[in-house]
Design a protein around this motif. Structure first.
Motif, short mmCIF file in Angstrom:
data_model
loop_
_atom_site.label_atom_id
_atom_site.label_comp_id
_atom_site.label_asym_id
_atom_site.label_seq_id
_atom_site.Cartn_x
_atom_site.Cartn_y
_atom_site.Cartn_z
N PRO A 72 0.77 -1.40 -0.14
CA PRO A 72 0.13 0.05 -0.06
C PRO A 72 0.71 1.23 -0.07
O PRO A 72 1.91 1.20 0.59
CB PRO A 72 -1.07 -0.14 1.23
CG PRO A 72 -0.86 -1.76 1.58
CD PRO A 72 0.52 -2.10 1.00
N ARG A 73 0.32 2.13 -0.63
CA ARG A 73 1.21 3.68 -0.82
C ARG A 73 1.69 4.11 0.44
O ARG A 73 2.83 4.54 0.67
CB ARG A 73 0.43 4.51 -1.61
CG ARG A 73 1.34 5.73 -2.20
CD ARG A 73 0.36 6.70 -2.86
NE ARG A 73 0.05 5.81 -4.27
CZ ARG A 73 0.76 5.79 -5.25
NH1 ARG A 73 1.99 6.54 -5.28
NH2 ARG A 73 0.55 5.09 -6.39
N HIS A 74 0.78 4.11 1.35
CA HIS A 74 0.85 4.81 2.83
C HIS A 74 2.35 3.99 3.58
O HIS A 74 2.80 4.73 4.67
CB HIS A 74 -0.21 4.98 3.62
CG HIS A 74 -0.85 3.71 4.17
ND1 HIS A 74 -1.77 2.88 2.85
CD2 HIS A 74 -0.64 2.89 5.35
CE1 HIS A 74 -2.00 1.94 3.78
NE2 HIS A 74 -1.61 2.17 5.05
N LEU A 75 2.39 2.67 3.45
CA LEU A 75 3.52 2.08 3.53
C LEU A 75 4.64 1.80 3.20
O LEU A 75 5.51 1.43 3.67
CB LEU A 75 2.67 0.34 4.07
CG LEU A 75 1.66 0.25 5.12
CD1 LEU A 75 1.22 -1.04 5.30
CD2 LEU A 75 2.09 0.88 6.60
N ARG A 76 4.61 2.41 2.02
CA ARG A 76 6.08 2.09 1.16
C ARG A 76 7.13 2.68 1.90
O ARG A 76 8.07 2.43 1.68
CB ARG A 76 5.88 2.81 -0.15
CG ARG A 76 4.71 2.13 -1.02
CD ARG A 76 4.54 2.70 -2.35
NE ARG A 76 3.44 1.82 -3.12
CZ ARG A 76 3.21 2.01 -4.39
NH1 ARG A 76 3.68 3.22 -4.93
NH2 ARG A 76 2.12 1.24 -5.03
#
Length: 675
Positions: A395-399
């Protein structure tokens, strides 16, 4: 489809990916040169040069699918030529005997020895009754037990003392690390120690640009340590100026045990973080004005500013091999940005490798080159595969978090075997320690260091250095805690000579080759670990001076002395994968059942009456030729010719391998005649 058609299709699939093999072939040639048993003659080198030219011509005439093999062989031979040329260019006088007397020279380097003693490197050397043609260009002297009247050496100062000097020693065991080769390429013609005060006889000259940089570097280090005392200041000085002399041995051991010691060396991490901070800051400043944001090539300008900052960092840090290597890799990436190319790619890593190997072929043999390029290559490959993967796995927010975890894990796994091979230790919680420390380097420590460098000329570096100290305090805390966890570190024996080359080739084959055959790289790496597991250590080891003997026992290697020859003892135990210290290993000595007699000192030699068949005598003092004890005897006179010994028991008796046999007759180990 016939075999030729299959082969042609396989080679055509490599099109566009062959450039990455150029530094690999170059490294094969350099490694070939350093593995030779004899120094190639001038006529042989000319023959190699003609072969390179012939292969280059042949590559233009051969079919497209076979021409790369001619190019590859030409590059391998070119690597051999580059290494030979570099070795001959580094030729300088080497002391051929033990010397005691006055030593005079100019201070060109300051550091600390493994025993934590201050150490100076001198050039413009003068020795008593030694002609200039036989005087080493550089000598390195450890200063033991500071005495009243001793001065604090400063960069460029002309100093003198009375010192014991000797030629650089050979490997501590056959096939071990070759300090003679290392000293040859470092320009060191003698090493030794002094127990009398160091005296200054002339102030530093202000005409030498290199020494001016050295003086600036040491002044910056002193200022940092003045603002941040203790290990925090020593850590800060190490990562800003490359001066590690102020960090304690306890802190250094904690960093090593937690796999955080790489943060001390100014390497790709530091150079990359510095460049990224400067690049981002300049782009942000340019984005604040409409004209610069829309009409100027802001990315190229920011890359140029970052390259300028990296160049200044290189100069301030002393420009050692590790920092030069990091700078080259960083410069290649920034230059790619300036011309609109992808900054991070395997091609960029290959260009950096070619430049480093061309300028310093000997760097290939050191752990720094191997570990930095292994980590960089693995990171670029893994993130490249992730970029090319279709679909959103993370997920983008965890990258951002995932990037830190993945990069730490990939770099750790890529460098762990190399680190274990060179340093014989494995830090089991290194990933945890790095996850807790490395992000702080990028978020706080390096940005604060950049601000401190900008503010220092105005005397406003106090707050940035304070912030930097907070980050370093945390890293040292993490190192202290993690290093004391149960089982934080384990020891492994040193691998055989073929293990690391096979492991490296398998690793590179897996990354560079295109197609299903790339998985052969996993097979090669697995085979290397099997060979490593089967390593057999020598039953008996003898130091090249005869001062120490080590015998393998069921409880580990037993040493004949609990003090003296500490460097040799430490290396033997490390190569055995033994975590014991010399004193503990010496307590094993009465338990050995091998027929080795060690005579330590002239009195022991004089009192010895004889030995039985099958025994071997090792003496640390000269044995008179007239004395016939009826068994093999090795004294310093014989060991000077053979170097260190390794003994293996066989049905035919003791099989003896000498360090001289393994090292061969090379430029760096051909001893000059005594004076």
């Amino acid at each position: 489809m016939g075999l030729w058609n299959q082969f042609s299709a396989m080679m055509l699939r490599q099109r566009g990916h062959l450039f990455g093999w150029v530094p690999v072939c170059l490294a094969l040639g350099i490694g070939w040169y350093f593995s030779l048993a004899e120094e190639p003659s001038l006529s042989q080198l000319w023959g190699v040069a003609l072969a390179v030219a012939g292969l280059a011509i042949a590559s233009r005439l051969l079919p497209e699918v076979t021409a790369p093999f001619a190019v590859a062989m030409a590059v391998v031979l070119l690597g051999l030529l580059l290494a030979a040329l570099r070795a001959h260019l580094m030729a300088a006088p080497v002391l051929g005997w033990r010397y005691y007397g006055p030593v005079e020279g100019r201070v060109v380097a300051l550091d600390r020895s493994q025993s934590d003693a201050p150490r100076v490197t001198l050039d413009h050397v003068r020795l008593d009754r030694v002609p200039p043609g036989r005087t080493p260009a550089r000598v390195r002297v450890s200063l033991h037990s500071p005495l009243p009247g001793a001065i604090a050496p400063r960069p460029g100062m002309q100093v003198m003392t009375t010192a014991h000097l000797s030629p650089p020693s050979g490997p501590v065991e056959p096939g071990g690390f070759d300090f003679q080769r290392h000293a040859w390429f470092a320009g060191l013609g003698a090493v030794g120690y002094a127990r009398v005060p160091l005296m200054g006889i002339a102030e530093p000259s202000k005409r030498d640009f290199g020494l001016t940089l050295f003086q600036l570097r040491m002044a910056a280090s002193a200022r940092v340590r003045e603002r941040l005392p203790g290990d925090i200041g020593g850590f800060a000085a190490a990562i800003t100026t490359g001066d590690r002399s102020a960090i304690s041995q306890d802190a250094l051991q904690n960093l090593r045990s937690s796999n955080l010691a790489h943060l001390l060396a100014i390497s790709g991490l530091h150079m990359g973080l510095l460049s990224a901070v400067v690049f981002g800051a300049v782009r942000l400043i340019l984005a604040l004005h409409p004209v610069s944001a829309t009409r100027w090539p802001s990315r190229s300008i920011a890359a140029g500013a970052a390259l300028t900052a990296a160049t200044g960092y290189l100069a301030l840090s002393g420009g050692n091999v590790a920092t030069e290597r990091a700078y080259v890799m960083c410069a290649v990436a920034l230059c790619a940005l300036m011309i609109g190319r992808r900054a991070i790619s395997l091609r960029a890593v290959a260009v950096a490798g070619i430049i480093v190997l061309t300028l310093r072929p000997e760097a290939l043999m050191g752990p720094g080159f191997q570990m930095s390029f292994a980590a960089t290559t693995a990171l670029v490959a893994v993130f490249g595969w992730m970029r090319d993967f279709e679909g959103e796995v993370i997920p983008r927010h965890l990258r951002p978090v995932a990037a830190v975890v993945i990069s730490s894990a990939v770099a750790g796994f890529a460098t762990a075997p190399i680190s274990a091979a060179h340093f014989n230790t494995i830090a089991h919680y290194g990933l945890v320690a790095n996850l807790l420390s490395v992000p702080l380097m990028g978020l706080l420590v390096i940005p604060a260091a950049v601000l401190a460098a900008v503010a220092a000329p105005f005397g406003l570096d106090g707050i940035p250095l304070w912030a930097m100290g907070l980050g370093l305090r945390w890293i040292l805390f993490v190192a202290d805690v993690v290093s004391h966890w149960p089982g934080a570190r384990s020891f492994v024996p040193g691998p055989g000579g073929w293990v690391l080359p096979l492991l490296s080739l398998g690793f590179l084959w897996l990354i560079l080759w295109q197609g299903r055959l790339r998985w052969l790289g996993c097979l090669a790496m697995s085979l290397s670990f099997i060979l490593w597991q089967g390593t057999v250590r020598p039953e008996v080891l003898v130091a090249e001076t005869g001062t120490l003997v080590g015998v393998m026992t069921p409880t580990g290697r037993a040493l004949s002395k609990e003090k003296g020859a500490g460097f040799v003892a430490r290396n033997w135990l490390e190569n055995d994968g033994d975590g014991a210290d010399q004193a503990k290993a010496a307590r094993r000595w009465p338990d050995n059942e091998v027929s080795i007699i060690h005579l330590s000192g002239k009195r022991a030699v004089a009192a010895f009456t004889g030995c039985q068949s099958g025994e071997i005598v090792i003496a640390s003092a000269k044995v008179e030729a007239a004395r016939n004890w009826g068994c093999p005897v090795f004294d310093p006179v014989q060991l000077r010719e053979t170097g260190a010994l390794a003994l293996h028991r066989s049905p035919q008796g003791w099989q003896i391998t000498t360090a001289k046999d393994r090292a061969g007759a090379r430029l760096w180990n051909s001893r000059p005649p005594r004076q």
